[in-house]
Design a protein around this motif. Structure first.
Motif, short mmCIF file in Angstrom:
data_model
loop_
_atom_site.label_atom_id
_atom_site.label_comp_id
_atom_site.label_asym_id
_atom_site.label_seq_id
_atom_site.Cartn_x
_atom_site.Cartn_y
_atom_site.Cartn_z
N VAL A 96 81.90 -7.06 56.29
CA VAL A 96 80.85 -6.41 57.07
C VAL A 96 80.53 -7.20 58.33
O VAL A 96 80.31 -6.63 59.40
N PHE A 104 80.89 -0.10 60.78
CA PHE A 104 80.45 -0.15 59.39
C PHE A 104 80.09 1.25 58.89
O PHE A 104 80.46 1.64 57.78
N ALA A 128 79.65 -4.90 49.36
CA ALA A 128 80.43 -5.33 50.51
C ALA A 128 81.59 -6.20 50.07
O ALA A 128 81.44 -7.07 49.21
N ILE A 133 77.50 -9.09 53.43
CA ILE A 133 76.21 -8.81 54.07
C ILE A 133 75.41 -10.10 54.08
O ILE A 133 75.23 -10.75 53.05
N THR A 137 74.04 -9.47 59.76
CA THR A 137 74.22 -8.02 59.68
C THR A 137 72.93 -7.29 59.32
O THR A 137 72.89 -6.53 58.35
N ALA A 140 73.12 -3.48 58.56
CA ALA A 140 73.89 -2.94 57.43
C ALA A 140 72.99 -2.17 56.47
O ALA A 140 73.35 -1.09 56.00
#
Length: 297
Positions: A96, A104, A128, A133, A137, A140
């Motif tokens: 990710v 993503f 993930a 993650i 991120t 996300a």
């Protein structure tokens, strides 16, 4: 009058469904363009795992790559027919933190579409690849929530050379205060005042089984929380091809104790109570009013 027995906690059992050549340890020596020419072994290994789970009468979650589901539709249906949860592991094991939000979004949308078509069920869980993650991120979780996922199990709250989010909570938390989405990190234990990985994978293969048994008991007994355990189908396959040109460290990480893994898993599934990750997520979501958000945990 005898002592009152504490009810056994149901822990989350999960399988990250990817083939032997799709792992992080080999990502720099086996290009994705080579995948289609590789020997596919994931189906036979998953069938062995399904037999193991049947024998132990446990249910689990299979976080599966869209790439795998696209090629093994009947296997996805078999997983579902056996009463296990089918969930997303992304499309082709892209980490990710190597995506931007748009990339993503496309990855998890494609994987979910393939998985739902193959398995005939709604996909509500996500993990993930390589627990990728982390603090890099923040978008996300926004994307997972917007696409309707109920939970993620994508965080390893430790320090590791491939992944890790040291500051993350050890147990389930709400990453978004306005959403019901729940993040359920992989299990860590406390040893000598420090967090140590205790949720499966390579650590489970390499370390004595007694360590994992102690760690899960600590989490269940002392902290009254479910453990989250994971492993991969290739980890029970000592006959898989060897990647001779891989770095020594990668080969040690990937091949150590493959011949012992199935036996250790046999002990594990009988020593504790296990269930699907969506069941664990539902119970954790019921505690949502008590769960911390990522910002305050």
């Amino acid at each position: 009058m005898g002592a009152v027995k504490t009810p056994q906690i149901t822990n989350g059992l999960s399988v990250d469904v990817e083939d032997w050549f799709q792992v992080g340890a080999f990502e720099k020596v086996i290009d994705r363009s080579q995948w289609s020419s590789m020997s596919l072994r994931v189906e036979d290994n998953v069938m062995r795992i399904l037999d193991l789970f049947d024998e132990a009468d446990v249910k689990a979650t299979f976080f599966t790559l869209g790439w795998v589901a696209k090629r093994h539709g009947p296997l996805m249906r078999r997983i579902v027919e056996k009463g296990h949860e089918l969930a997303s592991h992304g499309y082709d094991h892209g980490r990710v933190f190597n995506f931007d939000r748009k990339q993503f979004a496309g990855d998890i949308k494609l994987a979910r579409m393939i998985l739902e078509d193959a398995g005939g069920v709604k996909i509500t869980g996500y993990r993930a690849p390589s627990f990728s993650i982390d603090s890099r991120t923040p978008w996300a979780y926004l994307e997972l929530a917007e696409q309707g996922y109920a939970y993620s199990s994508s965080v390893a709250p430790i320090v590791h050379d491939h992944y890790g989010w040291r500051e993350a909570p050890r147990f389930a938390f709400k990453p978004l205060p306005w959403s019901d989405l729940v993040e359920i990190p992989v299990t860590t234990a406390i040893l000598g005042g420090k967090r140590v990985a205790a949720g499966g994978g390579g650590f489970f293969r390499v370390l004595p089984y007694a360590f994992s048994r102690w760690a899960i008991r600590q989490v269940n007994r002392d902290e009254q929380r479910p453990a989250v355990f994971y492993f991969h189908p290739w980890e029970i396959d000592p006959g898989q091809p060897r990647v001779g040109h891989a770095p020594v460290r990668s080969k040690l990480r990937h091949y150590t104790n493959l011949d012992k893994m199935a036996g250790k898993l046999g002990e594990l599934v009988h020593d504790f109570a296990w269930g699907r990750m969506d069941t664990i997520a539902y119970r954790e979501a019921q505690l949502a009013g008590e769960l911390p958000s990522e910002e305050t945990a």
